[in-house]
Design an enzyme around this catalytic site. Structure first.
Site, PDB file in Angstrom:
ATOM      1  CB  THR A  99      -0.887   0.013   1.273  1.00  0.00           C
ATOM      2  OG1 THR A  99      -1.512   1.289   1.389  1.00  0.00           O
ATOM      3  CG2 THR A  99      -0.081  -0.236   2.540  1.00  0.00           C
ATOM      4  CE1 TYR A 140      -3.919  -1.860   5.235  1.00  0.00           C
ATOM      5  CE2 TYR A 140      -3.264   0.336   4.549  1.00  0.00           C
ATOM      6  CZ  TYR A 140      -3.662  -0.944   4.232  1.00  0.00           C
ATOM      7  OH  TYR A 140      -3.791  -1.308   2.917  1.00  0.00           O
TER       8      TYR A 140
END
Ligand code: UFG
Length: 332
Positions: free
Chosen positions: A116, A141
């Site tokens: 990501t 995350y």
């Protein structure tokens, strides 16, 4: 090829599985259905299982004789990761480690990892990042994904295991035939929430922050159609199958849109002038984040076909309407 797809019942994974089916690959989906749906699987065989279940992973990997693993299964809510970091380190990191170790034990030597843009944190400068930009995640995350990347890097350096890590920017849009799309009730993504507001599923859409140092004060992101992202995975798979080495690639178009621009486009396409409320900044949002995607274009020949915010929103809108209709009729 024979491919194991973890998280293949989820939003991006299900598009991957459908594409692998079109390309004639043999697919096994490994998914615990915590956020995915069995109806979203258009090809292959589903094993309902958790990545924490080492015994099941071992059985599936050893029986499968897989050419590659594609690892999509993960949690994706940034805010939730701040509130409950252990949930993210457990599932996104520890379970990924289980998978990597299980690949080693079963002799699977190729893996494609869903990383990501969140690994970059808040980049310096104009927000356009190259793969060599130092990793500096600002939430659990992004950190959990960066930890997997580091593990893959070190394991690959120490063995003949090879991987491609794809750093996704803002993935949106749906299958052109509207068979599958974002089907997550707790979605936090801008385009999905804007469309749900247009559809009347929500009363209003918040704009988080209008005082950023950007052209209109709202954050800029690089929105990429899910189908172009899937083609990046196909190229990555072929790269590994052809003997290519471990690589990391940004997946985005290289330019962005502000939140206000996205909202205006959603209103135009849906024809609904829904209520928008300007609120304070959401914690942890970088002002601008766009991909320098020169590397994947040059090395893998990636040629995105849907670099068009209108197309992204139109496919997502068509899907969103159908999704709620199917839900309300009890079809799914
Ligand atoms: N936003 C709003 N209102 C909303 C939702 C979002 O104004 O209701 C804004 C956000 O503040 C941000 C932009 O819209 O400025 C995009 O937000 P998203 O939540 O759609 O996406 P993010 O950029 O925060 O995050 C997404 C993925 C992450 C990934 C990241 C990489 O959720 O997994 O892109 O850029 F890491």
């Amino acid at each position: 090829m024979k491919i194991l797809v973890t998280g293949g019942a989820g939003y991006i994974g299900s598009h991957m599985v459908a594409r692998l089916g079109e390309l004639g690959h043999d697919v096994v989906i490994y998914d615990n259905l915590s956020t995915g749906h069995d109806w979203a699987i258009l090809h292959g065989n589903l094993v309902v299982g958790d990545l924490a279940d080492r015994a099941l992973l071992k059985t599936v990997l050893e029986a499968g004789n897989f050419d590659a693993v594609m690892h999509f299964a993960a949690f994706i809510e940034v805010n939730e990761s701040v509130r409950d970091p252990l949930k993210y380190y457990r599932n996104n990191y520890a379970n990924a480690l289980n998978l990597i170790e299980s690949c080693r034990d079963a002799g699977v030597k190729r893996l494609i990892f869903s990383s990501t843009a969140a690994v970059y944190g808040i980049p310096d400068g104009g927000g356009k990042v190259v793969e060599g930009t130092p990793l500096s995640p600002i939430n659990p995350y992004g950190e959990s994904k960066a930890m997997v990347e580091k593990t893959l890097r070190d394991f690959s350096a120490a063995s003949d295991f090879r991987y491609v890590s794809l750093r996704y920017f803002n993935v949106a849009g749906a299958d052109e035939q509207s068979r599958i799309g974002q089907a997550y009730d707790n979605a936090t993504h801008l385009i999905t929430l804007a469309l749900r507001t247009a559809l009347g599923k929500r009363d209003e859409l918040n704009i988080f922050g209008t005082d950023y140092n950007t052209q209109d004060g709202t954050c800029i992101r690089d929105y990429i159609h899910v189908r172009d992202l899937i083609e990046a995975h196909v190229l990555a798979l072929n790269h590994l199958a052809d003997g290519g080495g471990s690589r990391i690639f940004n997946c985005g178009y290289g330019h962005g849109y502000s939140v206000r621009e996205v909202v205006a486009k959603v209103k135009k396409i849906t024809g609904v002038d829904f209520r928008v409320v300007e609120t304070g900044r959401r914690e942890g949002d970088p002002p601008a984040l766009t991909a320098d995607s020169t590397r994947i274009r040059e090395e893998l020949g990636w040629k995105p076909a849907h670099d068009d915010l209108g197309f992204i929103i139109k496919t997502a809108w068509k899907w969103e309407k159908l999704y709620w209709k199917k839900r309300e009729s009890g079809e799914i």
